[in-house]
Design a protein around this motif. Structure first.
Motif, mmCIF file in Angstrom:
data_model
loop_
_atom_site.group_PDB
_atom_site.id
_atom_site.type_symbol
_atom_site.label_atom_id
_atom_site.label_comp_id
_atom_site.label_asym_id
_atom_site.label_seq_id
_atom_site.Cartn_x
_atom_site.Cartn_y
_atom_site.Cartn_z
ATOM 1 N N LYS A 111 -54.382 2.740 -65.369
ATOM 2 C CA LYS A 111 -55.801 2.284 -65.575
ATOM 3 C C LYS A 111 -56.466 1.626 -64.459
ATOM 4 O O LYS A 111 -57.624 1.869 -64.047
ATOM 5 C CB LYS A 111 -55.757 1.280 -66.782
ATOM 6 N N SER A 112 -55.759 0.788 -63.828
ATOM 7 C CA SER A 112 -56.462 -0.180 -62.952
ATOM 8 C C SER A 112 -56.781 0.709 -61.490
ATOM 9 O O SER A 112 -57.452 0.225 -60.678
ATOM 10 C CB SER A 112 -55.837 -1.391 -62.808
ATOM 11 N N LEU A 113 -56.070 1.728 -61.349
ATOM 12 C CA LEU A 113 -56.042 2.581 -59.996
ATOM 13 C C LEU A 113 -56.315 3.876 -60.041
ATOM 14 O O LEU A 113 -57.478 4.405 -59.735
ATOM 15 C CB LEU A 113 -54.817 2.229 -59.071
ATOM 16 N N ILE A 114 -55.647 4.583 -60.895
ATOM 17 C CA ILE A 114 -55.702 6.156 -61.000
ATOM 18 C C ILE A 114 -56.888 6.310 -61.853
ATOM 19 O O ILE A 114 -57.804 7.032 -60.985
ATOM 20 C CB ILE A 114 -54.462 6.917 -61.856
ATOM 21 N N MET B 15 -54.633 -5.398 -51.442
ATOM 22 C CA MET B 15 -53.866 -4.291 -51.727
ATOM 23 C C MET B 15 -54.349 -2.941 -52.331
ATOM 24 O O MET B 15 -53.731 -2.037 -51.844
ATOM 25 C CB MET B 15 -52.622 -4.824 -52.592
ATOM 26 N N GLU B 16 -55.337 -3.106 -53.037
ATOM 27 C CA GLU B 16 -55.983 -1.807 -53.543
ATOM 28 C C GLU B 16 -56.234 -0.781 -52.553
ATOM 29 O O GLU B 16 -55.883 0.453 -52.958
ATOM 30 C CB GLU B 16 -56.980 -2.243 -54.453
ATOM 31 N N VAL C 2 -54.451 2.960 -52.659
ATOM 32 C CA VAL C 2 -55.238 4.007 -52.781
ATOM 33 C C VAL C 2 -54.796 5.129 -51.721
ATOM 34 O O VAL C 2 -54.445 6.200 -52.069
ATOM 35 C CB VAL C 2 -56.462 3.870 -52.967
ATOM 36 N N LYS C 3 -54.622 4.511 -50.346
ATOM 37 C CA LYS C 3 -54.351 5.455 -49.384
ATOM 38 C C LYS C 3 -53.024 5.699 -49.423
ATOM 39 O O LYS C 3 -52.861 7.030 -49.134
ATOM 40 C CB LYS C 3 -54.691 4.532 -48.011
ATOM 41 N N LEU D 138 -47.309 -0.851 -56.502
ATOM 42 C CA LEU D 138 -48.554 -0.743 -57.727
ATOM 43 C C LEU D 138 -48.220 -1.706 -58.604
ATOM 44 O O LEU D 138 -47.241 -2.007 -59.011
ATOM 45 C CB LEU D 138 -48.075 0.697 -57.975
ATOM 46 N N PRO D 139 -49.347 -2.254 -59.294
ATOM 47 C CA PRO D 139 -49.451 -3.111 -60.331
ATOM 48 C C PRO D 139 -49.142 -2.458 -61.695
ATOM 49 O O PRO D 139 -48.961 -1.233 -61.811
ATOM 50 C CB PRO D 139 -51.054 -3.384 -60.748
#
Length: 366
Positions: free
Chosen positions: A151-154, A111-112, A116-117, A145-146
């Motif tokens: 923290k894990s994406l942004i 999913m990541e 992001v896209k 989103l998790p």
């Protein structure tokens, strides 16, 4: 839903909102899976992957607790209850459910790049390429989103995102523009279908509002709706009308312009496309009014374009569906996380129940 009023001594025709029973049914079909998945998350968030029933009430409230207890009893292939008498009753995942739950990490990895896209596209469509972080948090579950996405994406992708405080409000900002992302899902489908502009004058709108052209949307009228010839002619003119890309700043257009109004429909279409289940509550959609310059009378716009959107009042909140995301009651395209969710929930449909599960649950009432 019918509305009528007497104006000038005459009773006008009743306005009927045509129901789509397949999409109404989606809300009912989603109730049990939502409870199952939420309970799974609660169990995993507690120490030893186990939750006491007394703590369940603290998490979901007294009334909702009974709905969750009914789910625990109905799906012993997923949930196992232990304890009773003088021991606190606790609920865990069964061995099979725990094994499938371990696959969620793989789904999250897949999913990541999708997330992001999608978040970049949401920011690209906004007025200033920024959105208050609290509004992203408002729809994080619909986006997939998790819980720790900040923290894990942004923060993980500083080349794409940044967080900035503006007058006490934390905004999620876009750091780099990518023109390759400035293509709507509608346009991508047209390209996949090899649909070009062609000679549009030779193409007539069908009874369901379908039209092949570079500025057309897929229409799907409710079975009870019977459009007359004049209505179909209006649809044809609207479908042929060109409009600016949703990825161009709304500041450049006057909303009184019919092309700008059609562009607003395209923005709503694209925002819903970026959600996992191609639906969003009307309140959450309206919360992005300033960021996307949505119509002031949003519900009127959605109802007017009922061949594209559908509003249901089934469930706790009014929900807006993107019609071309569904075939009947079935979501057409599913992301890795939804496929995982389906696999986990489907375990409850298998009747491979053990006596230990059955007897352990009976202890709850003894």
């Amino acid at each position: 839903m019918q509305k009528s009023s007497i104006v000038g001594g005459r009773k006008p025709k009743k306005k009927i909102y045509h129901r789509d029973y397949d999409l109404d049914r989606v809300m009912n079909l989603n109730k049990k899976p939502s409870l199952i998945l939420h309970l799974k998350t609660l169990i995993q968030s507690h120490k030893n992957n186990s939750i006491f029933l007394r703590d369940l009430e603290k998490e979901v409230g007294f009334v909702q607790k009974w709905n969750y207890m009914a789910v625990i009893e109905k799906y012993p292939a997923i949930f196992h209850a232990s304890g009773g008498n003088r021991c606190p009753i606790s609920v865990q995942l069964t061995d099979k459910a725990r094994k499938i739950a371990e696959e969620e990490s793989v789904a999250r990895e897949l999913m990541e790049p999708i997330l992001v896209k999608n978040v970049r596209k949401l920011l690209m469509m906004s007025m200033d390429c920024r959105i208050p972080l609290e509004k992203i948090e408002m729809i994080q579950s619909e986006l997939g989103l998790p819980h720790d996405f900040k923290k894990s994406l942004i923060l993980k992708y500083p080349e794409f995102f940044s967080l900035k405080d503006v007058n006490g409000v934390v905004y999620l900002n876009l750091e780099s523009w990518d023109s390759s992302l400035a293509i709507t899902a509608r346009e991508e489908r047209l390209e996949l279908g090899n649909v070009g502009g062609g000679d549009q004058k030779k193409v007539q709108v069908s009874r369901d509002g379908s039209f092949t052209g570079p500025y057309s949307f897929k229409f799907d009228f409710c079975p009870s709706f019977r459009p007359n010839t004049n209505y179909l002619k209006d649809v044809e003119r609207w479908q042929k009308m060109s409009f600016p890309s949703p990825y161009l700043s709304a500041r450049r257009f006057d909303f009184a312009d019919s092309k700008a109004r059609k562009r607003a429909v395209a923005v709503l279409h694209e925002v819903l496309c970026l959600t996992m289940e191609k639906r969003l509550s009307s309140a959450k959609l309206d919360a992005f009014h300033n960021e996307y310059q949505l119509p002031v009378r949003l519900l009127v716009c959605l109802i007017k374009n009922h061949g594209i959107f559908y509003i249901t009042n089934k469930g706790a909140k009014s929900t807006v569906f993107l019609k071309d995301g569904y075939c009947g009651s079935n979501l057409i395209e599913k992301c890795p996380l939804l496929r995982f969710n389906d696999k986990f929930v489907e375990l409850g449909c298998k009747r491979d129940l053990s006596m230990s599960n059955e007897s352990s649950w009976r202890q709850v009432y003894t």
